[in-house]
Scaffold this active site. Structure first.
Site, PDB file in Angstrom:
ATOM      1  N   GLU A  38       0.822  -1.207   0.000  1.00 38.45           N
ATOM      2  CA  GLU A  38       0.000   0.000   0.000  1.00 38.45           C
ATOM      3  C   GLU A  38       0.853   1.253   0.000  1.00 38.45           C
ATOM      4  O   GLU A  38       0.555   2.231  -0.674  1.00 38.45           O
ATOM      5  CB  GLU A  38      -0.906   0.032   1.245  1.00 38.45           C
ATOM      6  CG  GLU A  38      -2.309  -0.473   1.015  1.00 38.45           C
ATOM      7  CD  GLU A  38      -2.892  -0.047  -0.313  1.00 38.45           C
ATOM      8  OE1 GLU A  38      -3.116   1.181  -0.504  1.00 38.45           O
ATOM      9  OE2 GLU A  38      -3.112  -0.911  -1.168  1.00 38.45           O
ATOM     10  N   SER A  62      19.858  -7.670  -7.584  1.00 40.57           N
ATOM     11  CA  SER A  62      18.806  -7.792  -8.591  1.00 40.57           C
ATOM     12  C   SER A  62      19.060  -8.831  -9.681  1.00 40.57           C
ATOM     13  O   SER A  62      18.110  -9.490 -10.099  1.00 40.57           O
ATOM     14  CB  SER A  62      18.545  -6.437  -9.246  1.00 40.57           C
ATOM     15  OG  SER A  62      18.281  -5.456  -8.289  1.00 40.57           O
ATOM     16  N   HIS A  71       3.934  -9.908  -9.514  1.00 40.98           N
ATOM     17  CA  HIS A  71       5.391 -10.062  -9.441  1.00 40.98           C
ATOM     18  C   HIS A  71       5.981  -8.969  -8.563  1.00 40.98           C
ATOM     19  O   HIS A  71       6.849  -9.224  -7.726  1.00 40.98           O
ATOM     20  CB  HIS A  71       5.984 -10.011 -10.839  1.00 40.98           C
ATOM     21  CG  HIS A  71       7.469  -9.814 -10.840  1.00 40.98           C
ATOM     22  ND1 HIS A  71       8.354 -10.800 -10.458  1.00 40.98           N
ATOM     23  CD2 HIS A  71       8.233  -8.735 -11.142  1.00 40.98           C
ATOM     24  CE1 HIS A  71       9.584 -10.331 -10.535  1.00 40.98           C
ATOM     25  NE2 HIS A  71       9.539  -9.086 -10.952  1.00 40.98           N
ATOM     26  N   SER A  72       5.516  -7.739  -8.752  1.00 36.37           N
ATOM     27  CA  SER A  72       5.996  -6.615  -7.956  1.00 36.37           C
ATOM     28  C   SER A  72       4.975  -5.501  -8.104  1.00 36.37           C
ATOM     29  O   SER A  72       3.954  -5.674  -8.778  1.00 36.37           O
ATOM     30  CB  SER A  72       7.351  -6.128  -8.464  1.00 36.37           C
ATOM     31  OG  SER A  72       7.202  -5.484  -9.719  1.00 36.37           O
TER      32      SER A  72
END
Lengths: 446, 462
Positions: free
Chosen positions: A122, A208, A337-338
């Site tokens: 959020e 990453s 996923h993100s």
């Protein structure tokens, strides 16, 4: 146990064309073990009097008719589970029989993770943090595996293993600090959110690029083996990352160099939008293990106890026998996923709802606990309230903290700053001084 | 690709292994000496082609590191690794074919001496080798990885650039892989063609966080390699393969280090600075003597040694002295490391930092602000003497005098040319000047003034 059974079935499937008596099979296994244990020894002396292949590359029997080995994807490696979808134990001898305290802790860690995920997701939507990745649906894989390890075992993760860190005791403040990139962040605010790391908790900082951690885990395990301190290494990755060359490298190195390492693959059905049938054609990741000479198992990732049992046994044997293990935990990525992804673009809401409602690690464990009267509705309500409160407190605190000091842009490139980095830092400060109206420094640590 | 080319070398290695170990597995590498058959007494054209293109110049015998022994380059590598394995129990050496001694014999004898858990072969996978090395280093072991040829380092590029170089920075110094050293044979060997001759240092120079080091001979090699191993940053150590056998020096047997990021001035000179690393140092040594002999030019030769982070101070100081720079390297010129050096040397920032900059000889009259100069002139017009004016304004009488003299001559208190002021040269005059200066960089101001006078333009020396 389940592992041995799986191995034998696999064996049968792969060499079904070759007629084997059980005696010969047993001898084969012993022979292979001998090769592995005495890695440096050469093959037995070449002897063409016997009608046996003498090739150094493989020891097998001759066969006189042409037959291709079936990959056998239809009925592949079976999925090991302890609880059914309703949280009932299926085979009581497989129940790890953990204490109420331990199991309640599992539950609380999984739900705390879930709560933190909701709030931070959020907060990204509200523009407070730049990016976030949730762990919905995979909490079981994190907690089950983390609980089976020693606290000094080294963890190499991918990016969807926050539960492992949470289980080990990483405080909410530091999760938030990393996501907000504030002055408390152990990583000094240099990476995107969810790239956690902790030296104290033996959790290597996330990076990453995918799968790069896999050969690194093999190297770390080798170093741990030489240290001889009964230390294992675990390496997490998704089924998508397992397609990378680095994964192949890591598997092969760990097997040939005999490393005490657990490969833990979270097969959650999707690599961003790519479903598994576009990721591989074989029988998942577990089927690749035998190709490398690795003991492998497939487990129900939404069953905390199955994950726990498999990881515990793998860890014990990896350290005792100096060999790698491959665990493929089948699960489902319930979230996107993100925050940069909207999964409704490539999968149906019904599919997601099925997993959320019918086969969720948190609900299955709750059923297990309520069946033993270890957890009630009151517990649930008060725990939800308390966990939400602690998360919100950490959240509000993190929002107010300063960003890291600007000098930290230039340190740690090398162990000591080089002359040109020093020059560049001075140049930056001069620039900021000259244009201070454009560079509000109040938000940064002094 | 890599596999097919390497068949050649695996074959060579195997041949040596089964035949006579002492005959040298590397007969096809290094400086292939002229193979004269007993019947042939003169150098034929084909034989000349195989001769090496430079003469190796050995370093003088070092005296400060203890007793020395004769070693070639690969033996100096073995010696450094031997010292490391002896003193550091966590040190491990791994890569393709290192167990039997390596395709260039750099690891001969080490497995027998230190054990198979410390010197071992890995599967054929460069990304795995470097990834494994990073993990071992991060876990606390001294990891020395060998890439069989620098030409094959690219599969490991991701691990080196995205992981090794950034390990410390991205983790906030919680983790690092400073214990990692990657070694690879590097550079032209004569017959190596596309895939056994590359010098990839420029690709990695663009990556902060790693160090890149290239030695010119055995003494430097051992010292620099030991520095890399000791250094708390991941290092790539490129070994000029043509020097493995050709370069022979007296090398200390004990461990010693040569500092990184310090270029070495091998020969002092005044007319031009020559910069190189690795094999080209020896080529440039010849150039230095040829230039002196044939052109009467005095060259200053610098061995850069560390490509990243490189010693800008030594190079810039030298170029400030000589005024000219020539860099020689084996890699392609576009984006090669010479481009980085020349661009840095020419950046004004450097001249500003140096205290012997030419810009510091500005006349004092310029430093006083216009108001004060105008006031001086006004007071002079009012009849005040130089000394009085000077006392009033707090300036020396001579300064006051200079300002007034200039005002008298030019009717201006500011007379030095300012940038952007209209150029008084005619295009013809300007082209005469440029032609002269380009042809002869050592033209003096007086020469120019005389030339222009002949061309019909009178200029003041200012």
């Amino acid at each position: 146990m389940a592992t041995a059974r799986g191995m034998k079935t696999m064996y049968g499937v792969c060499s079904h064309a070759v007629r084997q008596t059980t005696g010969l099979k047993a001898a084969r296994i012993l022979q292979q073990r001998a090769f592995r244990v005495n890695g440096a020894l050469r093959q037995q002396p070449f002897d063409s009097s016997e009608e046996k292949p003498q090739f150094p590359g493989a020891s097998a029997e001759f066969i006189d008719h042409l037959e291709f080995i079936q990959p056998n994807v239809i009925s592949g490696i079976p999925v090991y589970r302890v609880m059914d979808r309703a949280g009932q134990i299926i085979n009581p001898s497989e129940d790890p029989q953990l204490s109420k305290e331990t199991v309640v802790n599992f539950y609380q860690k999984m739900t705390l993770l879930n709560t933190m995920d909701r709030i931070l997701y959020e907060s990204q939507r509200q523009g407070r943090i730049s990016f976030y990745m949730t762990n919905y649906g995979e909490e079981g894989t994190h907690i089950g595996s983390a609980a089976a390890l020693d606290s000094k075992d080294l963890v190499f993760g991918q990016y969807r293993e926050a539960g492992v860190l949470m289980y080990r005791g990483f405080p909410l403040d530091l999760f938030m600090a990393q996501c907000y990139a504030n002055a408390d962040d152990l990583g000094k605010g240099r990476q995107m959110p969810v790239h956690y790391g902790s030296k104290d908790l033996n959790f290597i900082t996330i990076s990453s690029p995918l799968a790069t951690q896999i050969p690194q885990a093999a190297g770390a395990a080798y170093a741990a083996k030489r240290e001889n301190t009964n230390r294992a290494v675990i390496c997490y990755f998704g089924e998508g990352a397992a397609s990378e060359g680095d994964a192949h490298a890591g598997f092969n190195f760990s097997a040939t160099l005999e490393c005490p390492l657990i490969f833990f693959c979270r097969n959650n059905g999707y690599a961003i939008s790519t479903p598994t049938n576009e990721q591989y054609r074989g029988d998942g990741i577990a089927a690749r293990g035998p190709g490398y000479g690795m003991l492998s198992i497939r487990v129900d990732g939404n069953d905390v106890f199955a994950v726990y049992n498999a990881t515990k046994e793998a860890r014990r044997r990896a350290v005792a026998e100096n060999q790698p293990f491959l665990i493929e935990a089948m699960t489902y990525r319930i979230g996107h996923h993100s925050t940069s992804d909207d999964s409704s673009a490539y999968r149906s809401v019904d599919e997601v709802n099925y997993w959320d409602k019918q086969d969720h690690p948190i609900s299955r464990l709750r059923h297990y606990m309520t069946a033993r009267s270890w957890w009630s509705e009151d517990n649930e309500r008060s725990w939800r309230k308390q966990s939400r409160k602690t998360v919100m407190e950490a959240f509000e605190k993190a929002e107010k903290r300063h960003k890291p000091h600007l000098d930290l842009m230039f340190t740690d490139v090398y162990d000591e700053m080089t002359p040109n980095l020093i020059r560049q830092r001075e140049s930056m400060w001069r620039h900021i001084q000259q244009y201070k109206d454009h560079y509000p420094l109040d938000a940064y640590a002094k | 690709m890599a596999a097919s080319a390497r068949l050649l070398f695996r074959g060579a290695g195997l041949k040596a292994y089964t035949a006579n170990v002492n005959s040298g597995a590397q007969s096809s590498f290094g400086t292939t000496l002229l193979r004269l058959s007993p019947n042939c007494s003169s150098q034929t054209k084909t034989q000349i082609k195989h001769a090496s293109h430079f003469t190796y110049h050995p370093d003088p015998v070092p005296t400060m590191y203890g007793p020395t022994t004769k070693m070639n380059l690969f033996q100096s590598v073995t010696s450094a690794l031997d010292n490391t394995l002896a003193s550091d129990p966590t040190a491990v050496i791994f890569g393709e074919d290192v167990a039997f001694g390596g395709v260039f014999r750099c690891t001969v004898g080490l497995r027998d001496k230190y054990g198979k858990d410390r010197v071992f072969n890995t599967p054929l996978c460069e990304q795995g080798i470097v990834g494994f090395g990073i993990g071992a280093a991060a876990a606390g072991a001294t990891a020395i990885a060998e890439i069989q040829f620098a030409d094959y380092i690219y599969p490991a590029f991701d691990q080196i650039v995205n992981e090794a170089a950034k390990y410390r920075y991205r983790s906030g110094n919680l983790f690092d892989c400073g214990n990692l050293t990657i070694r690879a044979p590097w550079g032209c060997v004569g017959h190596g063609s596309l895939y056994h001759s590359q010098s990839p240092e420029a690709f990695f120079a663009h990556c902060p966080g790693i160090k890149i080091v290239i030695p010119r001979g055995p003494v430097q090699c051992k010292g620099l390699l030991l520095s890399c191993i000791e250094d708390h940053n991941p290092c790539i150590f490129f070994e000029p393969k043509i020097l493995y056998r050709a370069a022979v020096e007296q090398v200390p047997t004990e461990a010693y280090t040569i500092p990184l990021s310090q270029a070495e001035v091998l020969q002092e000179g005044s007319d031009v600075t020559l910069v190189a690393w690795g094999t080209q140092i020896h080529v440039l040594r010849e150039v230095v003597s040829m230039a002196q002999e044939k052109l009467g030019v005095s060259c200053e030769l610098i061995d850069l040694q560390t490509i990243l982070p490189w010693d800008t101070e030594t190079v810039c100081k030298s170029v400030a002295k000589t005024g000219r720079l020539l860099i020689s390297h084996e890699a392609p010129v576009t984006g090669g490391f010479a481009a980085e050096i020349s661009s840095t040397v020419q950046t004004p920032v450097h001249t500003l930092n140096q205290t012997d900059s030419n810009l510091s000889t500005m006349a004092k009259t310029r430093e006083l602000c216009k108001d004060i100069r105008d006031k001086i002139v006004d007071q002079h017009k009012a009849g005040m003497g130089y000394r009085t004016i000077g006392q009033q304004l707090g300036e020396k009488a001579t300064t006051v005098g200079a300002i007034i003299r200039k005002w008298k001559k030019f009717k201006k208190t500011v007379n030095l040319p300012q940038s952007g002021a209209p150029c008084k040269f005619s295009p013809r005059g300007a082209s005469v000047i440029m032609r002269k200066v380009r042809g002869q960089p050592r033209t003096t101001r007086l020469d120019l003034v005389n030339d222009l006078k002949r061309a019909g333009t009178t200029v003041s020396k200012n």
